[in-house]
Enzyme design. Structure first.
Site, mmCIF file in Angstrom:
data_model
loop_
_atom_site.group_PDB
_atom_site.id
_atom_site.type_symbol
_atom_site.label_atom_id
_atom_site.label_comp_id
_atom_site.label_asym_id
_atom_site.label_seq_id
_atom_site.Cartn_x
_atom_site.Cartn_y
_atom_site.Cartn_z
ATOM 1 N N TYR A 53 40.357 -21.141 5.932
ATOM 2 C CA TYR A 53 39.538 -19.944 5.705
ATOM 3 C C TYR A 53 40.418 -18.699 5.618
ATOM 4 O O TYR A 53 41.466 -18.645 6.258
ATOM 5 C CB TYR A 53 38.545 -19.756 6.853
ATOM 6 C CG TYR A 53 37.445 -20.778 6.934
ATOM 7 C CD1 TYR A 53 37.194 -21.669 5.892
ATOM 8 C CD2 TYR A 53 36.642 -20.872 8.077
ATOM 9 C CE1 TYR A 53 36.176 -22.599 6.000
ATOM 10 C CE2 TYR A 53 35.623 -21.793 8.176
ATOM 11 C CZ TYR A 53 35.399 -22.667 7.142
ATOM 12 O OH TYR A 53 34.390 -23.589 7.250
ATOM 13 N N LEU A 238 21.215 -21.276 5.795
ATOM 14 C CA LEU A 238 20.476 -20.391 4.887
ATOM 15 C C LEU A 238 20.769 -20.740 3.423
ATOM 16 O O LEU A 238 20.451 -19.948 2.525
ATOM 17 C CB LEU A 238 20.824 -18.934 5.171
ATOM 18 C CG LEU A 238 20.499 -18.448 6.580
ATOM 19 C CD1 LEU A 238 20.941 -17.001 6.776
ATOM 20 C CD2 LEU A 238 19.000 -18.584 6.867
ATOM 21 N N GLY A 241 22.650 -18.298 1.270
ATOM 22 C CA GLY A 241 21.907 -17.087 0.952
ATOM 23 C C GLY A 241 20.672 -17.305 0.125
ATOM 24 O O GLY A 241 19.842 -16.389 -0.026
ATOM 25 N N LEU A 243 17.985 -18.938 0.845
ATOM 26 C CA LEU A 243 16.774 -18.832 1.657
ATOM 27 C C LEU A 243 16.497 -17.412 2.146
ATOM 28 O O LEU A 243 15.469 -17.168 2.759
ATOM 29 C CB LEU A 243 16.840 -19.806 2.830
ATOM 30 C CG LEU A 243 16.717 -21.286 2.428
ATOM 31 C CD1 LEU A 243 17.102 -22.202 3.572
ATOM 32 C CD2 LEU A 243 15.293 -21.592 1.949
ATOM 33 N N THR A 244 17.401 -16.482 1.846
ATOM 34 C CA THR A 244 17.088 -15.072 2.110
ATOM 35 C C THR A 244 16.196 -14.497 1.021
ATOM 36 O O THR A 244 15.580 -13.451 1.216
ATOM 37 C CB THR A 244 18.365 -14.216 2.175
ATOM 38 O OG1 THR A 244 18.947 -14.124 0.855
ATOM 39 C CG2 THR A 244 19.379 -14.811 3.145
ATOM 40 N N GLY A 245 16.181 -15.156 -0.142
ATOM 41 C CA GLY A 245 15.417 -14.666 -1.275
ATOM 42 C C GLY A 245 16.168 -13.715 -2.177
ATOM 43 O O GLY A 245 15.631 -13.252 -3.189
#
Length: 347
Positions: A53, A238, A241, A243-245
């Site tokens: 990372y 998520l 991202g 599922l954050t919309g």
């Protein structure tokens, strides 16, 4: 924030874990340190990183930077005893780490020392192999997975070599527990069986993708986890991202993961946004923030889970943490199950 045992070890981890894969790339060091402070204030004691990372993109010149940033926070704050630190050694790769070489016993011994130095600590609480050397069906490789080229004895010999090196590190006080990542049910069972037979360290955890949109873990892996006392460290809860919309209706926010890598690691296709909308609508119908619903759902599973989430910014982290006490009722859980049956595995 509730805590749970990490496998059969004596390590207790929070049911949420702060991921660090953006630290040093999308997230500058000062913001990264603020995020760690915010997570601890919210009751999270678990931080996950890796030698390769940050990501988005992964580059040879930035390998180890996320570990260094976590290490700088540990050195600056002196709060080492308050956190459980997990990191990973990379497998075969395109050249980011060790010029593409994966891991064996000798590499493990070197890589542990290098991570300890970057993290500025004497011990790594959980040391993980980032993916199995024989290959993996994770990261959308499940659609064309072909294990026919594997050599069983070579795999078992490799496992014993790696477990022997990890045993040396445990006995030297350099690591406390071990885990795998992106592994299968057969693989996890063999790691456990080999360790048990040889009196070597036992896998405490497996870090695999798991979310409302990616539920490969629900069958064979779930059975393995329950019977072998292996904790799931679910990454991308998520769905990067989704599922954050924020990606609905073709929107691609500046600086977002999709703006950087284009297709969210193969998750973006013609089906995924309509299926995502099903869950967004379900959350709205129940007066829930979709982020909070997705994270709260993780703790409803019939196997042990600590969900690893990441946030590029402090504002994103604050939104996630605001839902740490959300509990889903049975009707919402039933609606989620029905949605999964109607729209399984959109990517």
């Amino acid at each position: 924030m509730q805590k749970l045992p990490l496998g059969r070890s004596d390590i207790m981890v929070s049911e949420w874990c702060l991921g660090t894969m953006t630290f040093g790339n999308q997230t500058p060091e000062s913001d990264a340190h603020s995020q760690i402070d915010m997570a601890l204030d919210a009751g999270i004691n678990f931080i996950d990183t890796a030698e390769m990372y940050p990501v988005n993109p992964i580059r040879a010149e930035t390998v180890g930077l996320s570990e260094q940033i976590v290490g700088n926070w540990l050195a600056r704050t002196g709060r080492r005893d308050e956190v459980v630190i997990a990191t990973k050694v990379s497998g075969d790769n395109p050249g980011w780490v060790r010029e593409g070489r994966g891991y064996d016993g000798a590499v493990i011994r070197e890589a542990v020392d290098q991570s300890l130095q970057r993290l500025q600590t004497d011990v790594i609480d959980l040391y993980q192999m980032h993916w199995p050397l024989r290959g993996s069906y994770m990261f959308r490789q499940n659609w064309t997975f072909d294990p026919s080229g594997q050599n069983r004895q070579d795999t078992l010999d490799h496992m014993l070599d790696v477990l022997g090196a990890l045993d040396d590190c445990v006995k030297a006080g350099k690591i406390r527990a071990i885990g795998m990542s992106n592994e299968s049910a057969w693989g996890m069972t063999k790691w456990v069986d080999q360790a048990t037979a040889a009196g070597l360290p036992r896998m405490a955890s497996v870090q695999n993708e798991y979310s409302l949109l990616c539920r490969l873990y629900d069958t064979d892996m779930a059975e393995m986890a329950v019977n072998e006392d292996v904790t799931l460290l679910s990454f991308s809860p998520l769905a990067c991202g989704l599922l954050t919309g924020k990606y609905q209706n073709g929107v691609v926010p500046d600086g977002s993961r999709m703006a950087i890598n284009g297709n969210l690691g193969g998750r973006m296709n013609d089906r995924v946004l309509p299926v995502t909308q099903v869950y967004l609508d379900l959350a709205a119908q129940n007066g829930l923030d979709p982020v909070h619903m997705a994270m709260a759902w993780q703790r409803t599973r019939p196997f042990p889970v600590s969900a690893i989430f990441g946030a590029t910014t402090k504002d994103q982290l604050a939104q996630i943490l605001a839902g740490r006490d959300v509990v889903l009722d049975d009707d919402v859980i039933a609606d989620i199950d029905q949605a999964n049956r109607a729209h399984p595995m959109p990517y």
